[in-house]
Scaffold this motif. Structure first.
Motif, short mmCIF file in Angstrom:
data_model
loop_
_atom_site.label_atom_id
_atom_site.label_comp_id
_atom_site.label_asym_id
_atom_site.label_seq_id
_atom_site.Cartn_x
_atom_site.Cartn_y
_atom_site.Cartn_z
N VAL A 37 0.78 -1.28 -0.12
CA VAL A 37 -0.07 0.02 -0.04
C VAL A 37 0.89 1.19 -0.08
CG1 VAL A 37 -1.75 1.22 1.39
CG2 VAL A 37 -2.06 -1.08 1.20
N PHE A 38 1.99 1.29 0.70
CA PHE A 38 3.01 2.34 0.90
C PHE A 38 4.23 2.02 0.23
CE2 PHE A 38 0.08 4.50 3.19
CZ PHE A 38 -0.69 3.76 4.00
N PRO A 39 4.55 2.05 -1.20
CA PRO A 39 5.78 1.52 -1.72
C PRO A 39 6.86 2.28 -1.24
CG PRO A 39 3.93 1.67 -3.14
CD PRO A 39 3.26 2.31 -2.06
N VAL A 40 7.90 1.60 -0.73
CA VAL A 40 9.04 1.97 -0.38
C VAL A 40 9.00 2.81 1.08
CG1 VAL A 40 11.25 3.81 -0.81
CG2 VAL A 40 9.98 2.59 -2.55
N ILE A 41 8.24 3.67 1.29
CA ILE A 41 8.09 4.39 2.64
C ILE A 41 7.60 3.53 3.45
CG2 ILE A 41 5.78 5.24 2.37
CD1 ILE A 41 6.59 7.81 3.63
N GLY A 42 6.61 2.62 3.17
CA GLY A 42 6.11 1.50 4.06
C GLY A 42 7.00 0.76 4.97
N TRP A 43 8.25 0.61 4.32
CA TRP A 43 9.46 0.08 5.22
C TRP A 43 9.85 0.53 6.30
CZ3 TRP A 43 10.94 -4.96 4.30
CH2 TRP A 43 10.59 -5.40 3.11
N LEU A 44 9.32 1.95 6.35
CA LEU A 44 9.84 2.81 7.54
C LEU A 44 8.81 2.96 8.74
CD1 LEU A 44 11.14 5.97 5.55
CD2 LEU A 44 12.27 4.24 6.24
N PHE A 45 7.38 2.25 8.43
CA PHE A 45 6.58 2.35 9.36
C PHE A 45 6.91 1.38 10.66
CE2 PHE A 45 2.56 3.30 6.66
CZ PHE A 45 3.05 4.37 6.08
N THR A 152 -8.62 -0.05 -0.50
CA THR A 152 -9.72 -1.01 -0.16
C THR A 152 -9.10 -2.50 0.15
OG1 THR A 152 -10.90 0.30 -1.82
CG2 THR A 152 -11.70 -2.25 -1.42
N LEU A 153 -8.30 -3.03 -0.50
CA LEU A 153 -7.68 -4.31 0.13
C LEU A 153 -7.04 -4.12 1.38
CD1 LEU A 153 -6.73 -7.16 -0.83
CD2 LEU A 153 -4.50 -6.38 -1.70
N SER A 154 -6.16 -3.18 1.59
CA SER A 154 -5.55 -2.88 2.90
C SER A 154 -6.85 -2.81 4.08
CB SER A 154 -4.74 -1.72 3.19
OG SER A 154 -3.85 -1.86 2.12
N LEU A 155 -7.67 -2.16 3.88
CA LEU A 155 -8.71 -1.90 4.87
C LEU A 155 -9.65 -3.45 5.05
CD1 LEU A 155 -10.74 1.28 3.85
CD2 LEU A 155 -9.65 0.92 6.17
N GLN A 156 -9.63 -4.01 4.28
CA GLN A 156 -10.10 -5.38 3.99
C GLN A 156 -9.41 -6.46 5.18
OE1 GLN A 156 -10.79 -6.79 0.22
NE2 GLN A 156 -12.66 -5.40 -0.06
N GLU A 157 -8.08 -6.36 4.58
CA GLU A 157 -7.13 -7.02 5.56
C GLU A 157 -7.18 -6.70 6.91
OE1 GLU A 157 -5.90 -9.85 4.54
OE2 GLU A 157 -6.17 -9.87 2.71
N LEU A 158 -6.83 -5.57 7.19
CA LEU A 158 -6.49 -5.07 8.44
C LEU A 158 -7.86 -5.07 9.37
CD1 LEU A 158 -4.04 -2.15 7.65
CD2 LEU A 158 -3.60 -4.09 8.79
N SER A 159 -8.88 -4.82 8.74
CA SER A 159 -10.31 -4.85 9.69
C SER A 159 -10.37 -6.23 10.38
CB SER A 159 -11.39 -4.23 8.90
OG SER A 159 -11.56 -5.26 7.60
N THR A 176 -4.63 2.47 11.71
CA THR A 176 -4.86 4.03 11.67
C THR A 176 -4.20 4.76 10.58
OG1 THR A 176 -2.66 4.24 12.87
CG2 THR A 176 -5.06 3.98 14.14
N GLU A 177 -3.20 4.29 10.03
CA GLU A 177 -2.65 4.80 8.87
C GLU A 177 -3.26 4.61 7.69
OE1 GLU A 177 0.07 6.78 8.90
OE2 GLU A 177 1.11 6.33 10.86
N VAL A 178 -3.89 3.56 7.40
CA VAL A 178 -4.70 3.26 6.18
C VAL A 178 -6.15 3.86 6.49
CG1 VAL A 178 -6.09 1.36 5.08
CG2 VAL A 178 -3.65 0.82 5.76
N LEU A 179 -6.63 4.02 7.55
CA LEU A 179 -7.91 4.58 7.82
C LEU A 179 -7.82 6.25 7.41
CD1 LEU A 179 -9.45 2.89 10.87
CD2 LEU A 179 -10.55 2.88 8.50
N LYS A 180 -6.63 6.63 7.87
CA LYS A 180 -6.39 8.05 7.60
C LYS A 180 -6.26 8.39 6.24
CE LYS A 180 -3.25 11.68 9.35
NZ LYS A 180 -2.02 11.89 10.22
N GLY A 181 -5.68 7.42 5.58
CA GLY A 181 -5.28 7.71 4.05
C GLY A 181 -6.71 7.58 3.35
N TYR A 182 -7.72 6.50 3.77
CA TYR A 182 -8.70 6.28 3.20
C TYR A 182 -9.72 7.53 3.43
CZ TYR A 182 -12.66 3.15 1.22
OH TYR A 182 -13.46 2.64 0.56
#
Length: 297
Positions: A37-45, A152-159, A176-182
């Protein structure tokens, strides 16, 4: 070309994560969702941070995170510009490029956006959809659809993971990060948007209760409660924030936002007085805010 690079990135990420989390499919899936969902920057989470960092680094880790976020915010001021310490380059914003530049320049800007994490440029992409250059418009539509698919995919998985384990700090942070983006994506109608705001608020509530690194989450929670006109809850969140982090300037800035919103001049003045008497070394941002509110008052 973009799809090829993205495919290679996803395959390499899957392989690398598979090596580290081969004994835990669930952990592998969570991290795979984040880096996809967050290419490259996702590794910093935080989902990738070793648990001992929270224990050993303490306040130093928070300072490091803040510095990294500040650096990233500077980098994201414009894809078409770069800030250097030795010199200042002419800055051509993406918005201006889409309005006044030649078609080739517009297309280049859009390609640069696609190379980045497109979710950070949703507002620009939505504007670019109606661009007179059909190719630029096509790039924007493609990027928006890809962002929507990933979110949408991330929301489904994380929910699902959240419902199964509401005490997993890493899941809560990612959710929280995915919801904020959504919520800021512009994909939702008013009724659905309000529904997800309350879901987001509930996840933030859970996260701030269990996490020892929830300073930004408290700020987001106050902002959302104000947006939903839950003023008493916002003030209470400020109190909890203060109890948990008594020497953090954002606590006072949150109080100021709440009291300004509810038009409580007395409480706003009291907060300003508390800030001025406190031993806190305020950042430039906080000093600017205090001066502004003081002059306004």
């Amino acid at each position: 070309m973009i799809n090829l690079l993205l495919g290679i990135y996803i395959l390499l990420s899957a392989a690398l994560l598979g090596v580290y989390y081969r004994h835990s499919p669930r952990e592998w899936l969570l991290r795979m969702v984040v880096v996809t969902v967050f290419p490259v920057i996702g590794w910093l989470f935080p989902v990738f941070w070793p648990g001992r960092l929270y224990k050993d680094a303490g306040g130093k880790l928070d300072a490091y995170i803040a510095s990294q976020q500040k650096e990233m915010s500077v980098q994201h001021l414009g894809i078409y510009s770069k800030m250097e310490t030795q010199k200042e380059l002419d800055v051509l914003s993406i918005e201006e490029a889409l309005l006044v530049s030649e078609h080739n320049t517009r297309r280049k800007v859009m390609i640069d956006v696609l190379k980045q994490d497109a979710i950070n440029y949703l507002e620009i992409l939505q504007t670019a959809v109606s661009n007179e250059d059909t190719e630029t418009s096509h790039y924007a539509v493609s990027a928006i659809m890809e962002v929507k698919r990933k979110l949408t995919l991330s929301l489904q998985e994380l929910s699902v993971q959240y419902e199964n384990n509401k005490s997993d700090e890493h899941v809560l942070r990612a959710y929280t990060e995915v919801l904020k983006g959504y919520l800021r994506s512009g994909f939702l109608d008013e009724r659905t948007l309000r529904k997800y705001k309350f879901i987001y608020l509930g996840v933030l509530e859970q996260y701030t209760e269990i996490s020892q690194n929830a300073r930004e989450a408290f700020v987001d929670k106050v902002d959302m409660e104000l947006e939903l006109e839950r003023y008493a809850e916002a003030e209470e969140t400020c109190r909890v924030f203060e109890q948990k982090y008594p020497h953090v300037e954002n606590v006072y800035l949150c109080y100021l936002k709440v009291y300004f919103t509810i038009k409580s001049a007395e409480k706003l003045q009291h907060t300003l007085l508390m800030i001025k008497k406190s031993p806190l070394k305020l950042s430039n941002h906080a000093l600017t805010m205090v001066r502004f509110w003081s002059e306004g008052a």
